[in-house]
Design a protein around this motif. Structure first.
Motif, mmCIF file in Angstrom:
data_model
loop_
_atom_site.group_PDB
_atom_site.id
_atom_site.type_symbol
_atom_site.label_atom_id
_atom_site.label_comp_id
_atom_site.label_asym_id
_atom_site.label_seq_id
_atom_site.Cartn_x
_atom_site.Cartn_y
_atom_site.Cartn_z
ATOM 1 N N ILE A 149 18.523 28.827 -9.217
ATOM 2 C CA ILE A 149 18.806 29.079 -10.634
ATOM 3 C C ILE A 149 18.191 28.016 -11.546
ATOM 4 N N PRO A 150 18.367 26.702 -11.270
ATOM 5 C CA PRO A 150 17.768 25.713 -12.187
ATOM 6 C C PRO A 150 16.252 25.837 -12.307
ATOM 7 N N ARG A 151 15.561 26.078 -11.199
ATOM 8 C CA ARG A 151 14.105 26.188 -11.255
ATOM 9 C C ARG A 151 13.677 27.493 -11.922
ATOM 10 N N LEU A 152 14.420 28.553 -11.684
ATOM 11 C CA LEU A 152 14.105 29.818 -12.342
ATOM 12 C C LEU A 152 14.347 29.707 -13.848
ATOM 13 N N GLN A 153 15.441 29.086 -14.238
ATOM 14 C CA GLN A 153 15.700 28.882 -15.663
ATOM 15 C C GLN A 153 14.580 28.065 -16.302
ATOM 16 N N ASP A 154 14.133 27.025 -15.607
ATOM 17 C CA ASP A 154 13.063 26.175 -16.130
ATOM 18 C C ASP A 154 11.774 26.964 -16.304
ATOM 19 N N LEU A 155 11.452 27.794 -15.312
ATOM 20 C CA LEU A 155 10.235 28.605 -15.399
ATOM 21 C C LEU A 155 10.306 29.563 -16.586
ATOM 22 N N LEU A 156 11.457 30.181 -16.790
ATOM 23 C CA LEU A 156 11.614 31.179 -17.845
ATOM 24 C C LEU A 156 11.477 30.584 -19.246
ATOM 25 N N THR A 157 11.684 29.280 -19.387
ATOM 26 C CA THR A 157 11.588 28.672 -20.713
ATOM 27 C C THR A 157 10.161 28.720 -21.253
ATOM 28 N N ASP A 158 9.160 28.747 -20.376
ATOM 29 C CA ASP A 158 7.760 28.726 -20.817
ATOM 30 C C ASP A 158 6.966 29.962 -20.421
ATOM 31 N N ALA A 159 7.493 30.783 -19.528
ATOM 32 C CA ALA A 159 6.741 31.949 -19.059
ATOM 33 C C ALA A 159 6.567 32.962 -20.189
ATOM 34 N N THR A 160 5.356 33.516 -20.299
ATOM 35 C CA THR A 160 5.145 34.601 -21.264
ATOM 36 C C THR A 160 5.325 35.963 -20.590
ATOM 37 N N ILE A 161 5.259 35.980 -19.260
ATOM 38 C CA ILE A 161 5.546 37.178 -18.479
ATOM 39 C C ILE A 161 6.690 36.839 -17.526
ATOM 40 N N LYS A 162 7.706 37.653 -17.515
ATOM 41 C CA LYS A 162 8.870 37.407 -16.668
ATOM 42 C C LYS A 162 8.548 37.769 -15.217
ATOM 43 N N PRO A 163 8.967 36.957 -14.237
ATOM 44 C CA PRO A 163 8.768 37.338 -12.840
ATOM 45 C C PRO A 163 9.400 38.692 -12.544
ATOM 46 N N ALA A 164 8.696 39.503 -11.768
ATOM 47 C CA ALA A 164 9.229 40.803 -11.385
ATOM 48 C C ALA A 164 10.134 40.697 -10.168
ATOM 49 N N ILE A 165 9.868 39.698 -9.340
ATOM 50 C CA ILE A 165 10.529 39.547 -8.028
ATOM 51 C C ILE A 165 10.884 38.082 -7.808
ATOM 52 N N ASN A 166 11.993 37.848 -7.151
ATOM 53 C CA ASN A 166 12.254 36.549 -6.518
ATOM 54 C C ASN A 166 12.560 36.857 -5.059
ATOM 55 N N GLN A 167 11.671 36.438 -4.174
ATOM 56 C CA GLN A 167 11.864 36.691 -2.749
ATOM 57 C C GLN A 167 12.639 35.519 -2.153
ATOM 58 N N PRO A 172 23.457 38.986 5.799
ATOM 59 C CA PRO A 172 24.927 38.921 5.734
ATOM 60 C C PRO A 172 25.508 37.511 5.746
ATOM 61 N N ILE A 173 24.779 36.552 6.307
ATOM 62 C CA ILE A 173 25.295 35.182 6.385
ATOM 63 C C ILE A 173 24.964 34.391 5.129
ATOM 64 N N ASP A 174 23.892 34.764 4.441
ATOM 65 C CA ASP A 174 23.426 34.048 3.255
ATOM 66 C C ASP A 174 23.108 35.065 2.170
ATOM 67 N N GLN A 175 24.043 35.290 1.265
ATOM 68 C CA GLN A 175 23.950 36.419 0.335
ATOM 69 C C GLN A 175 23.550 36.054 -1.090
ATOM 70 N N GLN A 176 23.384 34.788 -1.411
ATOM 71 C CA GLN A 176 22.841 34.376 -2.716
ATOM 72 C C GLN A 176 23.587 35.026 -3.883
ATOM 73 N N LYS A 177 24.893 35.061 -3.820
ATOM 74 C CA LYS A 177 25.650 35.852 -4.800
ATOM 75 C C LYS A 177 25.476 35.359 -6.237
ATOM 76 N N GLU A 178 25.554 34.047 -6.455
ATOM 77 C CA GLU A 178 25.414 33.525 -7.817
ATOM 78 C C GLU A 178 24.003 33.760 -8.344
ATOM 79 N N LEU A 179 23.002 33.523 -7.499
ATOM 80 C CA LEU A 179 21.616 33.734 -7.908
ATOM 81 C C LEU A 179 21.349 35.209 -8.191
ATOM 82 N N ARG A 180 21.886 36.095 -7.358
ATOM 83 C CA ARG A 180 21.686 37.538 -7.577
ATOM 84 C C ARG A 180 22.246 37.965 -8.918
ATOM 85 N N GLN A 181 23.409 37.442 -9.274
ATOM 86 C CA GLN A 181 24.011 37.790 -10.563
ATOM 87 C C GLN A 181 23.138 37.296 -11.710
ATOM 88 N N PHE A 182 22.598 36.083 -11.581
ATOM 89 C CA PHE A 182 21.723 35.531 -12.614
ATOM 90 C C PHE A 182 20.461 36.379 -12.757
#
Length: 300
Positions: A149-167, A172-182
């Motif tokens: 989230i912190p790095r994605l937020q930082d990128l979005l502050t200057d990006a003119t095109i929004k990322p389409a994907i975050n891979q 099931p063991i690692d579900q990235q719930k907070e990041l998925r919501q963001f």
């Protein structure tokens, strides 16, 4: 029922569409990559995911070229992803590195180009290069991989095109719930690497019970869970039987109660090993280089 087959596509925030399931080729040498791509395309897969760091773009490119001929397909029938190598990050070096990837893949363009990791002090310049490459037509869509989230937020502050994907690692063991919501609030799609979660997920007692209940394999249960969460998934296999089996998840649906059983398996473990890479920690013991395989790309 959530319909799914290998022709199922999802829409990205840039208007392009991509298959919801494809073939991953991490930790696969060039010869195996070529054969895996041919097996996957023959059996209906239309998305292939590779990276310069994997060291197998040459094999993937050879597999794509052969598959188009063998199956009477055109280039635009396939969706191909590659990623910017950490050592190439920066503006001009990214552009040069991507052009090298295209040569190895024997392609004029890729469908999706990702920043493989958020290299300190460089990923914004790298993103500017991806925006330029998209405008030049060398990639249709652009995105990121392994951004928290912190790095994605930082990128979005200057990006003119929004990322389409975050891979990201997602299983099931690692579900990235907070990041998925963001990401959902920013209309950025999640694509899962390591979707099967290795032995910890495939051998989990609850998942094995569900596999028995539905008459499916543990892998099929997990991949169906991905699909019902609207996640793009790229399971890796070099065995034709498993490549076929992974895709056979359109004839059943997990109940909401069974989806919750898997949701409850999340261990919220850290999969972003930033401190283990030399670009973030000079004292790191983890290497960060293009993989070198025993087979020679020149012989592919």
């Amino acid at each position: 029922m959530t319909n799914f087959d290998l022709d199922t596509r999802v829409k990205l925030n840039d208007g392009h569409e991509m298959p919801q399931m494809g073939l991953g080729v991490w930790q696969v040498d060039n010869h195996t990559a070529k054969a895996s791509v041919q097996m996957a395309v023959k059996n209906g897969y239309r998305m292939i995911d590779t990276a310069k760091q994997y060291g197998n773009e040459t094999g993937v490119g050879a597999g794509i070229k052969a598959s188009l001929v063998d199956n009477g397909l055109h280039r635009d029938d396939l969706f191909v992803t590659t990623k910017v190598f950490n050592g190439d990050q920066g503006y001009q070096t990214t552009i040069a590195g991507v052009k090298g990837s295209l040569q190895r893949l024997q392609l004029d363009y890729v469908d999706l180009l990702l920043i493989h990791w958020p290299v300190d002090h460089k990923y914004k310049d790298t993103w500017r290069a991806l925006e330029a490459l998209q405008k030049e037509g060398l990639t249709k869509s652009i995105g990121i991989s392994n951004f928290d989230i912190p790095r994605l937020q930082d990128l979005l502050t200057d990006a003119t095109i929004k990322p389409a994907i975050n891979q990201m690692e997602f299983n099931p063991i690692d579900q990235q719930k907070e990041l998925r919501q963001f990401m959902q609030t920013h209309d950025i799609r999640l694509e899962a690497w390591s979707p099967l979660g290795g032995g910890a997920a495939l051998n989990n007692a609850e998942i094995l019970k569900l596999a028995d209940k539905y008459g499916k394999s543990a892998a099929q249960i997990i991949l169906r869970w991905d699909i019902q969460h609207d996640v793009i998934t790229i399971p890796k296999s070099s065995h034709e039987k498993r490549i076929i089996e992974n895709s056979q998840i359109g004839d059943f649906e997990l109940s909401s109660e069974d989806m919750q059983i898997i949701d409850d398996l999340d261990q919220a473990k850290a999969s972003l090993w930033y401190d283990d890479f030399p670009w973030h920690n000079p004292q790191s013991k983890m290497g960060d280089s293009v993989k070198v395989w025993p087979d020679s790309p020149e012989k592919i």
